[in-house]
Design a protein around this motif. Structure first.
Motif, PDB file in Angstrom:
ATOM      1  N   GLU A  17       0.749  -1.110   0.097  1.00  0.00           N
ATOM      2  CA  GLU A  17      -0.058  -0.075   0.211  1.00  0.00           C
ATOM      3  C   GLU A  17       1.041   1.290   0.057  1.00  0.00           C
ATOM      4  N   VAL A  31       3.136   4.848  -1.377  1.00  0.00           N
ATOM      5  CA  VAL A  31       3.330   4.933  -2.792  1.00  0.00           C
ATOM      6  C   VAL A  31       4.839   5.478  -2.559  1.00  0.00           C
ATOM      7  N   ARG A  45       3.208  -2.084  -8.667  1.00  0.00           N
ATOM      8  CA  ARG A  45       1.616  -0.989  -8.147  1.00  0.00           C
ATOM      9  C   ARG A  45       2.181   0.858  -9.012  1.00  0.00           C
ATOM     10  N   ASP A  89      -0.374   1.814 -10.088  1.00  0.00           N
ATOM     11  CA  ASP A  89      -1.424   3.287  -9.628  1.00  0.00           C
ATOM     12  C   ASP A  89      -1.714   3.882  -7.983  1.00  0.00           C
ATOM     13  N   ARG A  90       0.111   3.231  -7.508  1.00  0.00           N
ATOM     14  CA  ARG A  90       0.770   4.520  -6.145  1.00  0.00           C
ATOM     15  C   ARG A  90       1.811   4.539  -6.442  1.00  0.00           C
ATOM     16  N   THR A 102      -1.721   6.484 -11.746  1.00  0.00           N
ATOM     17  CA  THR A 102      -1.914   7.799 -10.493  1.00  0.00           C
ATOM     18  C   THR A 102      -3.335   7.507 -10.382  1.00  0.00           C
ATOM     19  N   THR A 115      -4.072   8.171  -4.307  1.00  0.00           N
ATOM     20  CA  THR A 115      -2.457   8.411  -4.437  1.00  0.00           C
ATOM     21  C   THR A 115      -2.727   9.922  -4.362  1.00  0.00           C
ATOM     22  N   THR A 132      -2.950  11.259  -1.234  1.00  0.00           N
ATOM     23  CA  THR A 132      -2.106   9.957   0.152  1.00  0.00           C
ATOM     24  C   THR A 132      -0.706  11.515   0.056  1.00  0.00           C
TER      25      THR A 132
END
Length: 278
Positions: free
Chosen positions: A106, A108, A127, A129-130, A154, A158, A161
């Motif tokens: 999880e 980023v 990852r 997307d992060r 992205t 994200t 965050t």
């Protein structure tokens, strides 16, 4: 987010570690050698002292919040990771698969880059997307805004965050799309490169070029003073990336810029660029 990993203890990584520590975050600052990390710790202490003397030091800095390590495995404890290594694809491409294997799914990843594609970096991980870009400006503790780059994959989560972290650092995030040079460097590097051409062609000296921008346009620094602050080697890397990415001759690096970098005249960090520093 309580603990932030900062990869690379150069000028930007050191500034980030200081800024994060002043805002109460625990920092895991990593680099390749203990010597580099010792230099970063010394620079942070010097920056904090100078800030106090000038009356603009910001919040109190707790040195206990920054952990210096050559073991990238310690980044497994990080809640967010910011990568700051040299602007070279061949170096950056080795880092992201390693971070992907070390860090929790999880977490980023933010690439502190001024020109390299965030989407391409994200593709090195499981990852994408992060992964996003967070282009911090130098000196990090004194700059109120950050260019936030949204890669192809992205997500909104994200971005939220990243914005939460920036708010905790007292900064505004300005979101832009992923394109070579983004906004700031696509304009700035072209301006700096053209200013170097003016000196190269004998149109004006460095001082005259900078005085015109400061006196006529109210800039705090001229383009060549800015180049010395950023580092002429970093300027050259960025201009070369823009030239290769757009295949446009307007980004062709000035021969004088190349020659100065070859000569080791990198600006403030080497003591000599367009100006001399003691």
């Amino acid at each position: 987010m309580k603990r932030v990993g900062v990869v690379g203890a150069g000028v930007m990584g050191t500034g980030l570690a200081q800024n994060l520590g002043q805002c109460g975050y625990e920092v895991i600052l990593t680099d390749l050698t203990d010597e580099i990390l010792a230099g970063a710790a010394q620079q942070i202490r010097a920056n904090v002292r100078m800030g106090k003397l000038l009356g603009n030091g910001g919040p109190e800095f707790d040195p206990e919040l920054v952990r210096y390590t050559t073991d990238h495995g310690e980044l497994a404890e990080a809640d967010f990771v910011i990568e700051n290594i040299t602007e070279k694809w061949d170096l950056k491409k080795e880092v992201y698969p390693r971070l992907d294997a070390i860090c929790r799914p999880e977490v980023v990843f933010a690439a502190n880059t001024s020109a390299i594609s965030v989407t391409r970096l994200a593709g090195l991980t499981g990852r994408p997307d992060r992964v996003l870009g967070m282009h911090f400006m130098n000196p990090v503790p004194m700059k109120p805004a950050v260019e936030v780059i949204r890669g192809w994959h992205t997500t909104d989560e994200t971005l939220r965050t990243a914005e939460e972290l920036l708010e905790g650092m007292g900064k505004e995030g300005i979101v832009v799309a992923d394109a070579p040079g983004f906004v700031s460097n696509r304009v700035l590097m072209l301006t700096v490169n053209e200013a170097v051409y003016l000196v190269h062609e004998g149109v004006a000296g460095a001082e005259e070029v900078d005085r015109i921008f400061k006196s006529c346009f109210g800039h705090k620094m001229g383009p060549l003073e800015t180049a010395d602050l950023i580092g002429l080697d970093t300027i050259l890397f960025s201009v070369e990336v823009l030239y290769e990415s757009y295949n446009d001759s307007k980004y062709r690096p000035c021969p004088l810029l190349k020659k100065m970098v070859d000569a080791g005249l990198h600006g403030r960090k080497s003591g000599q660029g367009f100006y001399t520093y003691h």
